[in-house]
Design a protein around this motif. Sequence first.
Motif, PDB file in Angstrom:
ATOM      1  N   PRO A   1       0.822  -1.215   0.000  1.00 27.28           N
ATOM      2  CA  PRO A   1       0.000   0.000   0.000  1.00 27.28           C
ATOM      3  C   PRO A   1       0.855   1.265   0.000  1.00 27.28           C
ATOM      4  CG  PRO A   1       0.021  -1.011   2.183  1.00 27.28           C
ATOM      5  CD  PRO A   1       0.679  -1.985   1.252  1.00 27.28           C
TER       6      PRO A   1
ATOM      7  N   SER B   1     -11.407  -4.576   4.654  1.00 25.84           N
ATOM      8  CA  SER B   1      -9.961  -4.528   4.880  1.00 25.84           C
ATOM      9  C   SER B   1      -9.450  -3.156   5.302  1.00 25.84           C
ATOM     10  CB  SER B   1      -9.216  -4.965   3.606  1.00 25.84           C
ATOM     11  OG  SER B   1      -9.480  -4.077   2.531  1.00 25.84           O
ATOM     12  N   ASP B   2     -10.290  -2.123   5.265  1.00 27.06           N
ATOM     13  CA  ASP B   2      -9.841  -0.780   5.662  1.00 27.06           C
ATOM     14  C   ASP B   2      -9.263  -0.774   7.072  1.00 27.06           C
ATOM     15  OD1 ASP B   2     -10.729   0.215   3.231  1.00 27.06           O
ATOM     16  OD2 ASP B   2     -12.679   0.831   4.018  1.00 27.06           O
TER      17      ASP B   2
ATOM     18  N   THR C   1      -9.460   0.176  -2.003  1.00 27.74           N
ATOM     19  CA  THR C   1      -9.527  -1.048  -1.193  1.00 27.74           C
ATOM     20  C   THR C   1     -10.723  -1.915  -1.582  1.00 27.74           C
ATOM     21  OG1 THR C   1     -10.665   0.201   0.548  1.00 27.74           O
ATOM     22  CG2 THR C   1      -8.292  -0.119   0.795  1.00 27.74           C
TER      23      THR C   1
ATOM     24  N   PHE D   1      -5.587  -2.314   6.709  1.00 30.29           N
ATOM     25  CA  PHE D   1      -4.561  -1.596   5.951  1.00 30.29           C
ATOM     26  C   PHE D   1      -4.106  -0.331   6.668  1.00 30.29           C
ATOM     27  CE2 PHE D   1      -6.019  -4.023   2.164  1.00 30.29           C
ATOM     28  CZ  PHE D   1      -4.777  -4.476   1.753  1.00 30.29           C
TER      29      PHE D   1
ATOM     30  N   PRO E   1      -3.439  -0.752  -2.889  1.00 29.07           N
ATOM     31  CA  PRO E   1      -4.379   0.257  -2.404  1.00 29.07           C
ATOM     32  C   PRO E   1      -3.605   1.475  -1.914  1.00 29.07           C
ATOM     33  CG  PRO E   1      -4.026  -1.364  -0.698  1.00 29.07           C
ATOM     34  CD  PRO E   1      -3.230  -1.830  -1.902  1.00 29.07           C
TER      35      PRO E   1
END
Length: 244
Positions: free
Chosen positions: A19, A43-44, A154, A47, A170
Amino acid sequence: MYGAMKVAIGGPLKVAFRPWVEGLENIPAEGAAILASNHLSFSDSFFLPAVLDRKVTFIAKAEYFTTPGVKGRMTAAFFKGVGQLPVDRSGARGAGEAAIKSGIEVLERGELFGIYPEGTRSPDGRLYRGKPGGLARVALATGAPVIPVAMIDTEKIQPPGQVMPKLMRPGIRIGEPLDFSRYQGMEHDRFVLRALTDEVMYEIMKLSGQEYVDMYATAAKRQIADAAKAEKEQSKKEQAKKPK
């Protein structure tokens, strides 16, 4: 446990997805702060912590922590390990009040509190209206600065229905802290809560480049579900009219 989970999950995430990040200098080295982010994917919440040196605490529905059995215990351990707090969603205002209380407690410890003002994931990648209760009330109750965050792409990593995630990069853009001390003592004014929330959403929109929709994401999800149901019913009617 958070440190171990960060190494076990955050390390592989960064290696596999690489990322990119802009604005890391806007995260304070110490002290309380609120990270207010758009919400595109499950997934936020993984990450963002993966790219930060400091612990970020998010909230999650209590069901993730109370499911029985081996799988349930593993899920609970996982969410606790990645810094998520259970919130009981029972009662008319249960979820909102529990989230506010949890956020205040995290910030009073001088830590980072992560929140999604939209209240739920975007159903179509657009940015929706922020809910004025949680974010604004926590910010005014604690005086903590609000740092706008934009998650980028994402939602493309694992769209609904796709089992295997797509390996792609992302992005995360972190904006400058917003100071709302001018509203101190006005946490019961609904117009102030609305204004504060809208200001944060505007900054998130600038960072993310998303199209803004002036309605709540929950309402948009209902519209999408109703439209899909109507289309399915119409298709059944047309099939029934066809000669056999």
